[in-house]
Enzyme design. Structure first.
Site, mmCIF file in Angstrom:
data_model
loop_
_atom_site.group_PDB
_atom_site.id
_atom_site.type_symbol
_atom_site.label_atom_id
_atom_site.label_comp_id
_atom_site.label_asym_id
_atom_site.label_seq_id
_atom_site.Cartn_x
_atom_site.Cartn_y
_atom_site.Cartn_z
ATOM 1 N N GLY B 303 1.036 -1.531 -0.188
ATOM 2 C CA GLY B 303 -0.702 0.039 -0.215
ATOM 3 C C GLY B 303 0.666 1.459 -0.261
ATOM 4 O O GLY B 303 1.936 1.268 -0.476
ATOM 5 N N GLU B 304 0.243 2.500 0.785
ATOM 6 C CA GLU B 304 1.105 3.645 1.097
ATOM 7 C C GLU B 304 2.025 3.923 -0.661
ATOM 8 O O GLU B 304 2.340 5.098 -0.706
ATOM 9 C CB GLU B 304 2.197 3.970 1.589
ATOM 10 N N ALA B 305 1.247 4.010 -1.639
ATOM 11 C CA ALA B 305 0.987 4.082 -3.128
ATOM 12 C C ALA B 305 2.296 3.822 -3.749
ATOM 13 O O ALA B 305 2.551 3.872 -4.788
ATOM 14 C CB ALA B 305 1.215 6.057 -3.519
#
Lengths: 337, 337
Positions: B303-305
């Site tokens: 996650g977290e881009a």
């Protein structure tokens, strides 16, 4: 010339240095302490550990990244196996020199030095349906050109190729060493039409039939059915292994070029990773035969190391995380419950 | 606040600007004149044309590339659905501020501005197994935070998330809107063990049961089963569409966050491309439901881009070729026979 005979080359493939498992283990331990769930960067973690193994450093570097594109011409181009005329090989070499090709842009973006090495473009290999493509001496000369193209201390290396008709050559190597004939290994290359596809298959099958007697000998196959730029790529792959330089393998032709090495001795290509699966039909099956899993699946089919250059971006991304991220302890982040 | 009610938001999704097909056609024509066989750069060609369509320029640019990570906390974290304790959300936000997380390194390498927006971390959403996660007002407030995070004129945008327990939230949204229950949509997230996996499934199924009455209304589902960082991501996706900013969708949670928009009206996410298929089990099925094909398959699940940032490298590579390569005419290279 480092290899005076094919036997010298065979012997070299049986005495190769290995990766540094201590550095790989240290890099793995580091990955497990970085502020992310263990394993959550997926292949980016694998790539950092792969660099560590071959560079022999817990924290690898990518200061000296190099791409070399080898170019060659092929007797079988006269048989109508390509969508482009053979003069395009030299025209594209000029385009590389002028900086206008895809690999110029991708190598620059990937922070890689790009060298282009045309090999006697005015002297194509022989048509392998009627004669061996090269003599052993010609093969070794081209192999040596590739071998010398890898500088010791290179942090990451890739090679690519330009050579009108060379997907037919690559298919012939695959058919000779892995079986299945033109039917299994021939695809559309730069984009031949249906009639061209039939011609490519026939040319591959004719080549296999012509050289039936030597199909059990991988290097003899590379001599009789290969090409100069493919020989040079094999030379570069072997040199990289000897210097423990990690290599990103480009597409179908680059992968076929190193297949003879892989058939000489197991593990010769342990320092290589497949950059991508190209759109060329048989590339997936070839990578399976090499025991390699491609990093990218972008439907590319250009060669000239473009897939490898794209994969270099992932390797750089992997290293940016590996070398730069904080550990759980550094950052005061709680670890897994 | 641009949307005072959920109905305002619904109406906005039915009146969206479209891509510029003229620019896309011009970019396609340009690709076909560059010195390579047409189509041979595969997805790199598609990406350049996609940028052209949404930026409305034959030769797009990537000067203003932006990533925003939204963070939120979740009532259901108390149910033991994550391998990490809930305080990690705030600790990771501090890690982003200090520059130590994976997304810091990847955003920098991708040439993207990184902003991190924590949304009332000290006030988790309600436990959706016993109450709606948010009120409509809370949802719209978070949506608005995301909506305002997209600056008009941005050349390429991505959003990501941090929020302990939010893969459970994402699974609940998928189960509510696509059917199949926890069994189909729950995976290991940051790495829960088998018992945790069972708890996650039970929590999702309990949430679906609790909110059975509103499952036909995508926005009501996003309110009752969602989270603030997911609402913000949906807001950012809609703002990007309104400003015609192309978006790279990150992983499972980011994709689930925009699913309610996709269910409101067809084509709402036409400006988005899936950056990658994550290792989270259900992400592939979710992308299928969204009609999206991922660019990368790297087994990432952070996650977290981070997946979006990795894909940005491909977009930059695509643009370097598109804008920089020579045409056949420029380079004096013969075209296809």
């Amino acid at each position: 010339m480092p290899f005076a005979t094919l036997d010298d080359l065979r012997a070299a493939c049986r005495a190769l240095p290995h990766g540094n498992e201590q550095a790989a283990a240290a890099a793995t331990a580091r990955q497990n302490n970085l502020t992310k769930p263990p394993g959550s960067l997926g292949l980016l973690e694998d790539l950092a550990i792969w660099l560590a193994r071959w560079q022999g450093r817990e924290r690898p570097r990518l200061d000296r990244v190099s791409i070399v594109v080898f170019a060659g011409n092929h007797g079988i181009a006269a048989r109508g196996v390509s969508a482009f005329p053979p003069e395009v090989t030299a025209q594209m070499v000029a385009n590389y020199a002028a900086g206008g090709a895809a690999i110029n842009k991708l190598a620059a973006f990937a922070g890689a030095k790009l060298d282009v090495v045309p090999i006697t473009l005015d002297r194509p290999t022989a048509d392998f349906t009627t004669a061996p493509a090269m003599s052993a001496e010609e093969f070794l000369k081209a192999f040596d050109i590739g071998f010398r193209a890898v500088e010791p201390g290179t942090d990451l290396f890739a090679f690519g190729e330009m050579g009108i008709a060379n997907t037919t050559v690559a298919s012939a190597l695959c058919a000779a060493l892995l079986g299945g004939g033109g039917e299994r290994w021939v695809g559309r290359g730069t984009g031949v039409d249906d009639a061209g596809l039939v011609r490519k298959r026939e040319v591959v099958d004719a080549g296999i039939a012509r050289h039936r007697g030597i199909l059990g000998d991988p290097l003899a196959v590379a001599v009789a059915l290969g090409g100069r730029e493919l020989a040079a790529m094999a030379g570069a792959a072997l040199a990289a292994r000897i210097h423990r330089v990690p290599v990103l393998l480009d597409g179908f032709v680059a992968s076929a070029a190193v297949l003879p090495l892989a058939r000489l001795a197991p593990g010769v290509l342990d320092h290589c990773r497949a950059a991508h699966a190209s759109a060329e039909t048989a590339h997936g099956a070839l990578l399976d035969a090499l025991g390699m899993t491609p990093l990218l699946h972008l439907g590319m089919r250009l060669g000239e190391a473009t897939g490898a250059a794209a994969a270099m971006l992932l390797v750089r991304a992997a290293l940016a995380c590996h070398n730069g991220m904080a550990t759980f302890a550094d950052a005061g982040v709680a670890e897994k419950i």
